[in-house]
Design a protein around this motif. Structure first.
Motif, mmCIF file in Angstrom:
data_model
loop_
_atom_site.group_PDB
_atom_site.id
_atom_site.type_symbol
_atom_site.label_atom_id
_atom_site.label_comp_id
_atom_site.label_asym_id
_atom_site.label_seq_id
_atom_site.Cartn_x
_atom_site.Cartn_y
_atom_site.Cartn_z
ATOM 1 N N VAL A 291 28.718 26.394 50.293
ATOM 2 C CA VAL A 291 28.588 25.424 49.209
ATOM 3 C C VAL A 291 28.727 24.041 49.833
ATOM 4 C CG1 VAL A 291 29.492 24.590 47.016
ATOM 5 C CG2 VAL A 291 29.538 27.035 47.523
ATOM 6 N N LEU A 292 27.634 23.273 49.797
ATOM 7 C CA LEU A 292 27.568 22.002 50.512
ATOM 8 C C LEU A 292 27.160 20.868 49.583
ATOM 9 C CD1 LEU A 292 25.544 23.322 53.583
ATOM 10 C CD2 LEU A 292 28.011 22.923 53.522
ATOM 11 N N ASN A 293 27.272 19.645 50.092
ATOM 12 C CA ASN A 293 26.623 18.496 49.489
ATOM 13 C C ASN A 293 25.920 17.735 50.600
ATOM 14 O OD1 ASN A 293 28.644 16.939 50.778
ATOM 15 N ND2 ASN A 293 29.976 17.206 49.000
ATOM 16 N N THR A 294 25.252 16.651 50.260
ATOM 17 C CA THR A 294 24.407 15.974 51.241
ATOM 18 C C THR A 294 25.198 15.490 52.447
ATOM 19 O OG1 THR A 294 22.913 15.278 49.471
ATOM 20 C CG2 THR A 294 22.745 14.127 51.575
ATOM 21 N N TRP A 295 26.327 14.810 52.198
ATOM 22 C CA TRP A 295 27.069 14.243 53.332
ATOM 23 C C TRP A 295 27.730 15.334 54.173
ATOM 24 C CZ3 TRP A 295 32.171 14.909 54.364
ATOM 25 C CH2 TRP A 295 33.004 15.344 53.327
ATOM 26 N N SER A 296 28.227 16.410 53.524
ATOM 27 C CA SER A 296 28.870 17.467 54.303
ATOM 28 C C SER A 296 27.859 18.228 55.144
ATOM 29 C CB SER A 296 29.636 18.421 53.389
ATOM 30 O OG SER A 296 28.760 19.155 52.551
ATOM 31 N N THR A 297 26.616 18.311 54.661
ATOM 32 C CA THR A 297 25.569 18.930 55.464
ATOM 33 C C THR A 297 25.309 18.109 56.720
ATOM 34 O OG1 THR A 297 24.529 19.821 53.459
ATOM 35 C CG2 THR A 297 23.179 19.720 55.450
ATOM 36 N N ALA A 298 25.267 16.799 56.552
ATOM 37 C CA ALA A 298 25.079 15.919 57.710
ATOM 38 C C ALA A 298 26.217 16.091 58.706
ATOM 39 C CB ALA A 298 24.986 14.464 57.254
ATOM 40 N N PRO B 83 22.028 28.160 50.852
ATOM 41 C CA PRO B 83 23.304 27.512 50.504
ATOM 42 C C PRO B 83 23.307 26.994 49.071
ATOM 43 C CG PRO B 83 22.439 26.695 52.601
ATOM 44 C CD PRO B 83 21.342 27.486 51.955
ATOM 45 N N GLY B 84 24.502 26.873 48.511
ATOM 46 C CA GLY B 84 24.658 26.241 47.214
ATOM 47 C C GLY B 84 24.956 24.763 47.398
ATOM 48 N N TRP B 85 24.722 23.993 46.346
ATOM 49 C CA TRP B 85 24.900 22.545 46.428
ATOM 50 C C TRP B 85 25.785 22.050 45.291
ATOM 51 C CZ3 TRP B 85 22.986 20.086 50.653
ATOM 52 C CH2 TRP B 85 22.065 20.796 51.420
ATOM 53 N N THR B 86 26.537 20.998 45.556
ATOM 54 C CA THR B 86 27.439 20.448 44.538
ATOM 55 C C THR B 86 27.019 19.062 44.077
ATOM 56 O OG1 THR B 86 28.890 19.432 46.184
ATOM 57 C CG2 THR B 86 29.373 21.706 45.523
ATOM 58 N N ASP B 87 25.863 18.580 44.543
ATOM 59 C CA ASP B 87 25.442 17.227 44.170
ATOM 60 C C ASP B 87 24.097 17.223 43.460
ATOM 61 O OD1 ASP B 87 23.954 18.001 46.317
ATOM 62 O OD2 ASP B 87 24.393 16.246 47.563
ATOM 63 N N GLY B 88 23.829 18.333 42.735
ATOM 64 C CA GLY B 88 22.632 18.359 41.911
ATOM 65 C C GLY B 88 21.365 18.747 42.639
ATOM 66 N N ARG B 89 21.446 19.190 43.897
ATOM 67 C CA ARG B 89 20.253 19.627 44.615
ATOM 68 C C ARG B 89 19.651 20.838 43.918
ATOM 69 N NH1 ARG B 89 19.929 18.433 50.145
ATOM 70 N NH2 ARG B 89 18.162 19.865 50.160
ATOM 71 N N ARG B 90 18.338 20.972 43.983
ATOM 72 C CA ARG B 90 17.656 22.083 43.326
ATOM 73 C C ARG B 90 17.988 23.393 44.028
ATOM 74 N NH1 ARG B 90 12.422 24.213 43.701
ATOM 75 N NH2 ARG B 90 11.938 22.732 45.370
ATOM 76 N N GLY B 91 18.111 24.458 43.235
ATOM 77 C CA GLY B 91 18.306 25.787 43.799
ATOM 78 C C GLY B 91 19.650 26.408 43.498
ATOM 79 N N ALA B 92 20.566 25.645 42.901
ATOM 80 C CA ALA B 92 21.870 26.201 42.568
ATOM 81 C C ALA B 92 22.511 25.332 41.513
ATOM 82 C CB ALA B 92 22.767 26.291 43.793
ATOM 83 N N PRO B 93 23.341 25.926 40.639
ATOM 84 C CA PRO B 93 24.008 25.136 39.615
ATOM 85 C C PRO B 93 25.015 24.181 40.217
ATOM 86 C CG PRO B 93 24.868 27.364 39.664
ATOM 87 C CD PRO B 93 23.696 27.331 40.586
ATOM 88 N N ARG B 94 25.240 23.084 39.551
ATOM 89 C CA ARG B 94 26.187 22.086 40.016
ATOM 90 C C ARG B 94 27.601 22.486 39.624
ATOM 91 N NH1 ARG B 94 25.818 15.583 38.908
ATOM 92 N NH2 ARG B 94 27.733 14.984 39.979
#
Length: 485
Positions: A325-332, A472-483
């Protein structure tokens, strides 16, 4: 997908007492709290703050305290610690359902450990070769026997027992478990909450614990979800509970397990109940011992089998069981750390600092930068742990290919595999005081565990032709998984 109806009542009864989770932390004199499952921020009104005692407890006495307790418990920020006795169902409200296939001695051991005063015991013989042996053992214990002439799988066996039960509550116990004394009253207390549909005990190792795999399983079993109570919530610390031992509200779970699923059917039930609005609880104060597999080949194949369940789950419940479960900055940050270079690590620190500054601008607290720095630091540690786990477990085939092509990748994978294993050993070395964990044996078992599960994960994805269990799941509204909330 099997439909499930939700609860009709959710108000907690008077006298229901909760205590804040030890991971929760507060700022601004308790006005703002952080924590929960999944993690979140909660701002309390002055009235709500006054209802929480200095020891972190709150007792339901009126509408305001009932609403506060419900919010905190549902958020995973607090857990029940005492309930009014009159709201606790009696043991006579419970029917125990035991699915069994060719485990006559284990069945005898289990039935002998059940408490008195139950509403009934139903043994479902799922095509055992020794049907007479199962009948004799169950009959001697006063249990009712249902039989499938041909094996139909554990889900179908449990469903047969669930359909035959008439009590308000049904306990599912696999034939290879032994409940410890007092396991049932603790679980029954969770049903003082009318919105609870399921409560699960902690699954521990059945003594004696022997061998290097036995010692590993005693602290790292897939069935053991740890020493802390928790709500069972997708994409959180306790995202599922195993069906080896469960107590369910019969009306809520009347649709039963999915007969078509021979693995991960317990996770599927959890996800359906959660989606319907029911509350689910993990209660480690209740303990049930499990006869863990410790024969190397059988153990490894069982771990791989568990991995194959991720694909059908991803098709039935998209986005609910991501490997990360990631967000944009943690992926970076993850990508930069994987480069294994000092400059990349420095850039990762800059990314974290930028994320903290952006978060500080959004926080309405007295010390926004200090609060944001703490949140980002905790999130970064979680990102590092997820990345290490992903390399050695979920994405090890990718890591293997990279290691074959690059010397730097080989070094990175080796460092991650050894470091993660050693840290995990250090954290768990005292979980069972009676078991001495060898560092080399633990790390070897940990890596074999990951290879098996990850292999099953990829095999299931290929077999079902879906990338779902690898996405992966996302926590910042990325498409493909609920926020996440």
């Amino acid at each position: 997908m099997i439909e499930v109806s939700g609860p009709t009542r959710t108000r907690l009864p008077a006298g229901f007492r909760i205590a804040l989770d030890h991971r929760v932390w507060a700022v601004d004199d308790g006005e703002v709290m952080f924590g929960g499952a999944p993690p979140r921020m909660l701002r309390l009104s002055p009235t709500a703050r006054a209802l929480i005692c200095t020891d972190g407890t709150c007792t339901v006495a009126d509408d305001d305290s009932a609403a506060l307790a419900r919010s905190l418990v549902d958020a995973g920020m607090a857990h029940p610690v005492a309930v009014p006795p009159q709201a606790v169902p009696p043991a006579s409200d419970v029917t125990v359902v035991v699915p069994v296939k060719d485990r006559v001695d284990s069945l005898r051991r289990l039935l002998g450990a059940l408490p008195e005063g139950l509403g009934g015991v139903i043994v479902v013989d799922d095509g055992s070769a020794d049907a007479a042996g199962v009948q004799n053992v169950a009959g001697a214990a006063g249990a009712r026997v249902l039989r499938h002439p041909e094996p139909r799988g554990p889900a179908a066996a449990r469903n047969a027992g669930l359909a035959a039960a008439t009590t308000p509550l049904v306990a599912f116990l696999d034939s290879d478990v032994v409940p410890e004394p007092g396991w049932l009253p603790v679980l029954l207390e969770r049903f003082a909450d009318p919105a609870v549909a399921l409560a699960a005990p902690r699954i521990v190792a059945l003594p004696p614990v022997t061998g290097w795999l036995g010692r590993y399983e005693s602290v790292r079993s897939s069935h053991d979800l740890g020493p802390d109570p928790a709500p069972v919530v997708p994409r959180s610390r306790v995202a599922y509970v195993p069906s080896a031992a469960l107590l369910v509200r019969r009306d809520a779970a009347s649709a039963g397990f999915d007969d078509d699923m021979h693995v991960a059917e317990d996770v599927d039930l959890v996800l359906r109940l959660h989606a319907a609005g029911w509350r689910l609880r993990y209660e480690p104060a209740s303990r049930v011992a499990h006869d863990h597999l410790t024969t190397p080949v059988a153990w490894w194949l069982r771990k791989a089998y568990y991995g194959t369940g991720a694909a059908p789950l991803s098709l039935r419940h998209p986005g609910s069981t991501p490997p990360m479960v990631l967000n944009t900055w943690s992926t970076a940050v993850s990508v930069l750390l994987l480069l294994g270079r000092p400059k990349a690590a420095l850039v990762a620190l800059v990314v974290c600092a930028g994320a903290a500054e952006r978060l500080a601008r959004k926080l309405d607290v007295r010390r926004p930068r200090a609060t944001a720095a703490r949140i980002i630091a905790m999130s970064t540690l979680g990102t590092v742990a997820q990345t290490a786990d992903a390399i050695t477990r979920h994405y090890w085939p990718v890591a293997l290919v990279a290691a074959l092509l690059s010397r730097r990748a080989r070094r990175t994978v080796a460092v991650v595999a050894l470091t993660e294993g050693a840290i995990d050993w250090w954290r768990r070395r005292g979980d069972d005081p009676e078991v001495r964990l060898s560092l080399p044996g633990y790390v070897l078992a940990r890596r074999l565990d990951d290879l098996a599960y990850g292999g099953g994960l990829w095999w299931g994805a290929l077999r079902h032709r879906t990338p779902g269990p690898l996405r992966p799941g996302w926590t910042d509204g990325r498409r493909g998984a609920p926020r996440q909330g």
